[in-house]
Write a protein that holds these residues in place. Structure first.
Motif, mmCIF file in Angstrom:
data_model
loop_
_atom_site.group_PDB
_atom_site.id
_atom_site.type_symbol
_atom_site.label_atom_id
_atom_site.label_comp_id
_atom_site.label_asym_id
_atom_site.label_seq_id
_atom_site.Cartn_x
_atom_site.Cartn_y
_atom_site.Cartn_z
ATOM 1 N N SER A 59 0.844 -1.184 0.000
ATOM 2 C CA SER A 59 0.000 0.000 0.000
ATOM 3 C C SER A 59 0.887 1.245 0.000
ATOM 4 O O SER A 59 1.884 1.299 0.718
ATOM 5 C CB SER A 59 -0.882 -0.056 1.246
ATOM 6 O OG SER A 59 -1.606 1.129 1.361
ATOM 7 N N GLY A 60 0.552 2.210 -0.827
ATOM 8 C CA GLY A 60 1.318 3.453 -0.868
ATOM 9 C C GLY A 60 2.510 3.414 -1.814
ATOM 10 O O GLY A 60 3.249 4.395 -1.932
ATOM 11 N N SER A 61 2.694 2.292 -2.527
ATOM 12 C CA SER A 61 3.872 2.190 -3.396
ATOM 13 C C SER A 61 3.679 2.900 -4.731
ATOM 14 O O SER A 61 4.628 3.011 -5.510
ATOM 15 C CB SER A 61 4.238 0.716 -3.622
ATOM 16 O OG SER A 61 3.164 0.001 -4.162
ATOM 17 N N GLY A 62 2.462 3.377 -5.007
ATOM 18 C CA GLY A 62 2.240 4.170 -6.216
ATOM 19 C C GLY A 62 1.458 3.461 -7.313
ATOM 20 O O GLY A 62 1.363 3.964 -8.433
ATOM 21 N N LYS A 63 0.861 2.315 -6.992
ATOM 22 C CA LYS A 63 0.172 1.509 -8.016
ATOM 23 C C LYS A 63 -1.026 2.248 -8.610
ATOM 24 O O LYS A 63 -1.185 2.308 -9.828
ATOM 25 C CB LYS A 63 -0.275 0.161 -7.418
ATOM 26 C CG LYS A 63 0.837 -0.610 -6.725
ATOM 27 C CD LYS A 63 0.347 -1.926 -6.142
ATOM 28 C CE LYS A 63 -0.728 -1.793 -5.075
ATOM 29 N NZ LYS A 63 -0.266 -1.115 -3.837
ATOM 30 N N SER A 64 -1.880 2.803 -7.741
ATOM 31 C CA SER A 64 -3.060 3.517 -8.252
ATOM 32 C C SER A 64 -2.640 4.746 -9.037
ATOM 33 O O SER A 64 -3.209 5.055 -10.087
ATOM 34 C CB SER A 64 -3.979 3.945 -7.098
ATOM 35 O OG SER A 64 -4.493 2.812 -6.447
ATOM 36 N N THR A 65 -1.641 5.443 -8.523
ATOM 37 C CA THR A 65 -1.154 6.641 -9.216
ATOM 38 C C THR A 65 -0.644 6.266 -10.606
ATOM 39 O O THR A 65 -0.905 6.983 -11.581
ATOM 40 C CB THR A 65 -0.037 7.313 -8.393
ATOM 41 O OG1 THR A 65 -0.560 7.614 -7.090
ATOM 42 C CG2 THR A 65 0.439 8.589 -9.046
ATOM 43 N N LEU A 66 0.036 5.158 -10.708
ATOM 44 C CA LEU A 66 0.524 4.681 -12.004
ATOM 45 C C LEU A 66 -0.636 4.537 -12.995
ATOM 46 O O LEU A 66 -0.578 5.046 -14.118
ATOM 47 C CB LEU A 66 1.239 3.343 -11.807
ATOM 48 C CG LEU A 66 1.727 2.644 -13.072
ATOM 49 C CD1 LEU A 66 2.939 3.358 -13.624
ATOM 50 C CD2 LEU A 66 2.075 1.195 -12.786
HETATM 51 N N1 LIG Z 1 -4.417 12.882 -4.920
HETATM 52 C C1 LIG Z 1 -3.359 12.749 -4.108
HETATM 53 N N2 LIG Z 1 -2.869 13.806 -3.441
HETATM 54 C C2 LIG Z 1 -1.789 13.680 -2.628
HETATM 55 N N3 LIG Z 1 -1.146 12.527 -2.406
HETATM 56 C C3 LIG Z 1 -1.588 11.420 -3.057
HETATM 57 C C4 LIG Z 1 -2.719 11.476 -3.925
HETATM 58 N N4 LIG Z 1 -2.920 10.238 -4.425
HETATM 59 C C5 LIG Z 1 -1.979 9.442 -3.879
HETATM 60 N N5 LIG Z 1 -1.170 10.156 -3.057
HETATM 61 C C6 LIG Z 1 -0.015 9.618 -2.336
HETATM 62 O O1 LIG Z 1 0.777 8.903 -3.233
HETATM 63 C C7 LIG Z 1 1.337 7.745 -2.627
HETATM 64 C C8 LIG Z 1 0.996 6.527 -3.448
HETATM 65 O O2 LIG Z 1 -0.390 6.321 -3.408
HETATM 66 P P1 LIG Z 1 -1.126 5.269 -4.321
HETATM 67 O O3 LIG Z 1 -0.735 5.468 -5.735
HETATM 68 O O4 LIG Z 1 -2.568 5.347 -3.985
HETATM 69 O O5 LIG Z 1 -0.482 3.895 -3.796
HETATM 70 P P2 LIG Z 1 -1.051 2.420 -3.867
HETATM 71 O O6 LIG Z 1 -2.154 2.381 -4.868
HETATM 72 O O7 LIG Z 1 0.136 1.588 -4.247
HETATM 73 O O8 LIG Z 1 -1.515 2.089 -2.486
HETATM 74 C C9 LIG Z 1 0.820 7.716 -1.219
HETATM 75 O O9 LIG Z 1 1.801 8.283 -0.400
HETATM 76 C C10 LIG Z 1 -0.400 8.607 -1.277
HETATM 77 O O10 LIG Z 1 -0.620 9.216 -0.042
#
Ligand SMILES: Nc1ncnc2c1ncn2[C@@H]1O[C@H](COP(=O)(O)OP(=O)(O)O)[C@@H](O)[C@H]1O
Ligand SMILES: [Mg+2]
Length: 286
Positions: A59-66
């Motif tokens: 969790s938090g590794s950036g998967k969703s952001t990717l």
């Molecule tokens: N919209 C956003 N604004 C600020 N920080 C974000 C946002 N979306 C994600 N983050 C941060 O980016 C990092 C990666 O999140 P995320 O991509 O959701 O990881 P995962 O899906 O692997 O759990 C986390 O530290 C999260 O807090």
């Protein structure tokens, strides 16, 4: 399953005349920050036509952001992203047209509660693509049949289980005839007994030739359906390879640690559910 991915617009011909397929998605040195928080730290990644690429990681590794960057839901600070050979991170990209080609399904199904399943599926095609209602309904019903929900077409979301709602959400994404489907932990919010039906739909979609980028915790799915597996940690790709190789013989210490934690968790959950059953059988707790 009927999937009309259509002709790739990106089949290019090399100098010797042999067709070389561009990857559907290609990321080149992608960097993404939220403020000071560097979330994607130089990601290089390709997804080939028909390939199922599975992404795992803590969790938090950036998967969703990717995934959100691939769909241009988030701007990137450095690097480039290509879709079927064309850079989509440059200025002047036709976002609505691009988003129709990149389907995305989230953990939360986000169906419109006031609309029947069929209307949830057909709404965007009717509104955005101006597809006539009769044609949209025909296609929508086909897609609902392909996810095993034709009889539920006239039901509203609250009359459907979580697994059924997620399958409607998948049908809705397919309605736009995407060339690639992104899945972001789509079974994580489901009761365990509903996970399988959604994974089966995804497996069938993969078998039909759909190009897929799948973020999941379902290691069995990764192993059986994935063509390639990527392990991410702290915004980087730590390791990638054939799913069985990465899962059974991880090269990196970080991957090993993550996998053994996941495994331990799975075991302790199993023990928990056994305890639940024993308690129920013994009539202990109601
Ligand atoms: N919209 C956003 N604004 C600020 N920080 C974000 C946002 N979306 C994600 N983050 C941060 O980016 C990092 C990666 O999140 P995320 O991509 O959701 O990881 P995962 O899906 O692997 O759990 C986390 O530290 C999260 O807090
Ligand atoms: Mg996530």
């Amino acid at each position: 399953m009927t999937s009309s991915t259509g002709e790739s617009v990106a089949t290019r011909y090399a100098a010797d005349g042999v067709a070389t397929e561009e990857p559907v998605v290609r990321l080149e040195d992608v960097h993404k920050s939220f403020g000071d928080n560097l979330v994607l730290n130089g990601i290089d990644l390709t997804v080939a036509t028909g390939e199922v690429l599975v992404v795992i990681g803590p969790s938090g590794s950036g998967k969703s952001t990717l995934l959100r960057c691939v769909n241009l839901l988030e701007p990137i600070q450095r690097g480039r992203i290509f879709f079927e050979g064309e850079e989509i991170t440059k200025k002047g990209v036709n976002l609505p047209a691009l988003r129709q080609r990149i389907g995305i399904v989230f953990q939360q199904f986000n169906l419109f509660p006031q609309l029947k399943a069929i209307d949830n599926v057909t709404l965007a095609a009717r509104r955005i693509r101006k597809m006539p209602r009769a044609q949209a309904e025909r296609r929508g019903l086909e897609l609902l049949r392909s996810v095993g929900l034709e009889e539920k077409a006239r039901q509203h979301p609250h009359q459907l289980s979580g697994g059924q709602q997620q399958r409607v959400a998948i049908a809705r994404a397919l309605m736009m005839e995407p060339h690639v489907m992104l899945f972001d932990e789509v079974t994580s919010a489901l009761d365990p007994e509903l996970v399988g039906e959604v994974l089966i739909v995804m497996r069938d979609l993969a078998r039909s030739g759909m190009t897929m980028l799948v973020v999941t915790h379902e290691m069995q799915f990764a192993r059986e359906v994935g063509d390639r597996l990527v392990f991410m940690d702290e915004g980087r790709i730590v390791e990638e390879g054939h799913p069985a190789d990465v899962l059974d013989r991880p090269r990196e210490e970080r991957t090993r640690r993550f996998l053994s934690r996941s495994l331990q968790l799975a075991h302790s959950l199993e023990e928990l559910s056994i305890t639940d059953e024993v308690i129920k059988e013994e009539g202990g707790v109601e």
